[in-house]
Design a protein around this motif. Structure first.
Motif, mmCIF file in Angstrom:
data_model
loop_
_atom_site.group_PDB
_atom_site.id
_atom_site.type_symbol
_atom_site.label_atom_id
_atom_site.label_comp_id
_atom_site.label_asym_id
_atom_site.label_seq_id
_atom_site.Cartn_x
_atom_site.Cartn_y
_atom_site.Cartn_z
ATOM 1 N N PRO A 119 0.825 -1.208 0.000
ATOM 2 C CA PRO A 119 0.000 0.000 0.000
ATOM 3 C C PRO A 119 0.861 1.261 0.000
ATOM 4 C CG PRO A 119 -0.747 -1.554 1.681
ATOM 5 C CD PRO A 119 0.548 -2.075 1.143
ATOM 6 N N GLY A 120 0.412 2.257 -0.759
ATOM 7 C CA GLY A 120 1.102 3.533 -0.809
ATOM 8 C C GLY A 120 0.279 4.620 -0.139
ATOM 9 N N SER A 121 0.820 5.789 -0.082
ATOM 10 C CA SER A 121 0.161 6.916 0.559
ATOM 11 C C SER A 121 -1.253 7.122 -0.004
ATOM 12 C CB SER A 121 0.995 8.180 0.355
ATOM 13 O OG SER A 121 0.395 9.270 0.992
ATOM 14 N N GLY A 122 -2.234 7.184 0.886
ATOM 15 C CA GLY A 122 -3.626 7.392 0.501
ATOM 16 C C GLY A 122 -4.406 6.127 0.201
ATOM 17 N N ASP A 123 -3.742 4.974 0.101
ATOM 18 C CA ASP A 123 -4.434 3.710 -0.196
ATOM 19 C C ASP A 123 -5.204 3.209 1.024
ATOM 20 O OD1 ASP A 123 -3.218 3.824 -2.669
ATOM 21 O OD2 ASP A 123 -1.839 2.156 -2.296
ATOM 22 N N TRP A 124 -6.409 2.698 0.778
ATOM 23 C CA TRP A 124 -7.177 2.013 1.821
ATOM 24 C C TRP A 124 -6.662 0.592 1.930
ATOM 25 C CZ3 TRP A 124 -10.303 4.379 5.108
ATOM 26 C CH2 TRP A 124 -10.824 5.626 4.748
ATOM 27 N N TRP A 125 -6.492 0.063 3.147
ATOM 28 C CA TRP A 125 -5.950 -1.280 3.331
ATOM 29 C C TRP A 125 -6.588 -1.949 4.538
ATOM 30 C CZ3 TRP A 125 -3.153 -2.784 7.692
ATOM 31 C CH2 TRP A 125 -2.785 -1.754 8.552
ATOM 32 N N GLY A 126 -6.438 -3.266 4.590
ATOM 33 C CA GLY A 126 -6.881 -4.065 5.727
ATOM 34 C C GLY A 126 -6.096 -5.358 5.747
ATOM 35 N N GLU A 146 -10.683 -21.273 5.190
ATOM 36 C CA GLU A 146 -11.791 -20.483 4.659
ATOM 37 C C GLU A 146 -12.184 -19.395 5.659
ATOM 38 O OE1 GLU A 146 -14.512 -23.361 2.079
ATOM 39 O OE2 GLU A 146 -14.312 -24.026 4.161
ATOM 40 N N GLY A 147 -12.844 -18.381 5.164
ATOM 41 C CA GLY A 147 -13.408 -17.350 6.026
ATOM 42 C C GLY A 147 -12.409 -16.362 6.587
ATOM 43 N N VAL A 148 -11.279 -16.162 5.905
ATOM 44 C CA VAL A 148 -10.313 -15.146 6.336
ATOM 45 C C VAL A 148 -10.724 -13.840 5.647
ATOM 46 C CG1 VAL A 148 -7.895 -14.476 6.486
ATOM 47 C CG2 VAL A 148 -8.530 -16.898 6.633
ATOM 48 N N ASP A 149 -11.601 -13.107 6.326
ATOM 49 C CA ASP A 149 -12.174 -11.891 5.767
ATOM 50 C C ASP A 149 -11.336 -10.674 6.125
ATOM 51 O OD1 ASP A 149 -14.248 -13.480 4.813
ATOM 52 O OD2 ASP A 149 -15.447 -13.161 6.625
ATOM 53 N N VAL A 150 -11.264 -9.731 5.195
ATOM 54 C CA VAL A 150 -10.472 -8.518 5.361
ATOM 55 C C VAL A 150 -11.381 -7.310 5.116
ATOM 56 C CG1 VAL A 150 -8.499 -7.183 4.511
ATOM 57 C CG2 VAL A 150 -8.392 -9.692 4.544
ATOM 58 N N THR A 151 -11.324 -6.335 6.018
ATOM 59 C CA THR A 151 -12.052 -5.094 5.854
ATOM 60 C C THR A 151 -11.066 -3.967 5.585
ATOM 61 O OG1 THR A 151 -13.800 -5.847 7.353
ATOM 62 C CG2 THR A 151 -13.669 -3.478 6.935
ATOM 63 N N LEU A 152 -11.277 -3.257 4.492
ATOM 64 C CA LEU A 152 -10.422 -2.117 4.141
ATOM 65 C C LEU A 152 -10.915 -0.915 4.956
ATOM 66 C CD1 LEU A 152 -10.328 -2.614 0.261
ATOM 67 C CD2 LEU A 152 -8.794 -3.569 1.999
ATOM 68 N N ASP A 153 -10.311 -0.722 6.115
ATOM 69 C CA ASP A 153 -10.800 0.312 7.034
ATOM 70 C C ASP A 153 -9.698 1.239 7.549
ATOM 71 O OD1 ASP A 153 -9.503 -1.476 8.659
ATOM 72 O OD2 ASP A 153 -11.218 -1.898 9.934
ATOM 73 N N ALA A 154 -8.497 1.119 7.006
ATOM 74 C CA ALA A 154 -7.397 1.996 7.411
ATOM 75 C C ALA A 154 -6.829 2.641 6.149
ATOM 76 C CB ALA A 154 -6.319 1.206 8.136
ATOM 77 N N ARG A 155 -6.252 3.809 6.322
ATOM 78 C CA ARG A 155 -5.673 4.513 5.182
ATOM 79 C C ARG A 155 -4.234 4.864 5.471
ATOM 80 N NH1 ARG A 155 -8.979 8.893 1.580
ATOM 81 N NH2 ARG A 155 -8.015 8.197 -0.346
ATOM 82 N N VAL A 156 -3.360 4.599 4.502
ATOM 83 C CA VAL A 156 -1.948 4.917 4.659
ATOM 84 C C VAL A 156 -1.802 6.439 4.634
ATOM 85 C CG1 VAL A 156 0.374 4.662 3.706
ATOM 86 C CG2 VAL A 156 -1.270 2.787 3.499
ATOM 87 N N PRO A 157 -1.103 7.012 5.615
ATOM 88 C CA PRO A 157 -0.935 8.470 5.633
ATOM 89 C C PRO A 157 -0.179 8.983 4.413
ATOM 90 C CG PRO A 157 0.057 7.442 7.581
ATOM 91 C CD PRO A 157 -0.456 6.355 6.714
#
Length: 157
Positions: A119-126, A146-157
């Motif tokens: 992830p780069g600056s401004g990218d949403w990641w989880g 199975e069931g390894v779910d990821v939520t994109l809820d953080a942002r790289v500064p």
């Protein structure tokens, strides 16, 4: 990094238990699947790619500003976003063989750069962690998680 697709097979450790002998199908397999979702504040507009990686990781936390660790085996997938209806996005990363570490991490992020390795600056990641089971007579670790779910809820500064 590479992805080799195959459908889920019984782990050799289970076949050894059932059949009482080595794995008749050759090499064991390993893989992980789940769903990538946007967090409540995440917005996919302006991004072109969804990047998904799985890698060996014994650390409790992961810093999005660091490079992905050098690993023996890693899984990778890049998807081009269509702009509507992309989320939630199911994923499945697979390979043949075993790995020497139990603990792994799935990392997903939105990117506007093709070939982005982290992830780069401004990218949403989880991210989400998971562990493979032992691989019986083959040694090492293998499994299909199975069931390894990821939520994109953080942002790289």
């Amino acid at each position: 990094m590479f992805t080799i697709g195959f459908r889920r097979a019984l782990p050799c450790s289970l076949l050894v238990f059932v059949l009482g002998s080595g794995c008749p199908m050759g090499d064991p397999g390993l893989g992980v699947s789940g769903t990538v979702e946007l967090g409540q504040t995440a917005d996919a507009s302006g991004f072109v790619y969804l990047q998904i990686r799985a890698f060996q990781d014994d650390d409790e936390t992961w810093d999005p500003t660091q490079a992905l660790p050098e690993v023996e085996v890693a899984f990778s997938e890049t998807r081009t976003l269509s702009g509507t209806g992309d989320f939630p996005a199911g994923y499945e990363l697979n390979s043949l063989g075993t790995v020497d570490k139990r603990r792994w991490r799935v990392l997903a992020w939105l990117s506007s750069e093709e070939g982005s390795e982290a992830p780069g600056s401004g990218d949403w990641w989880g991210t989400a962690r998971f562990s493979f089971d032992g691989c019986g007579s083959h040694g090492g670790f293998c499994d299909y998680i199975e069931g390894v779910d990821v939520t994109l809820d953080a942002r790289v500064p």
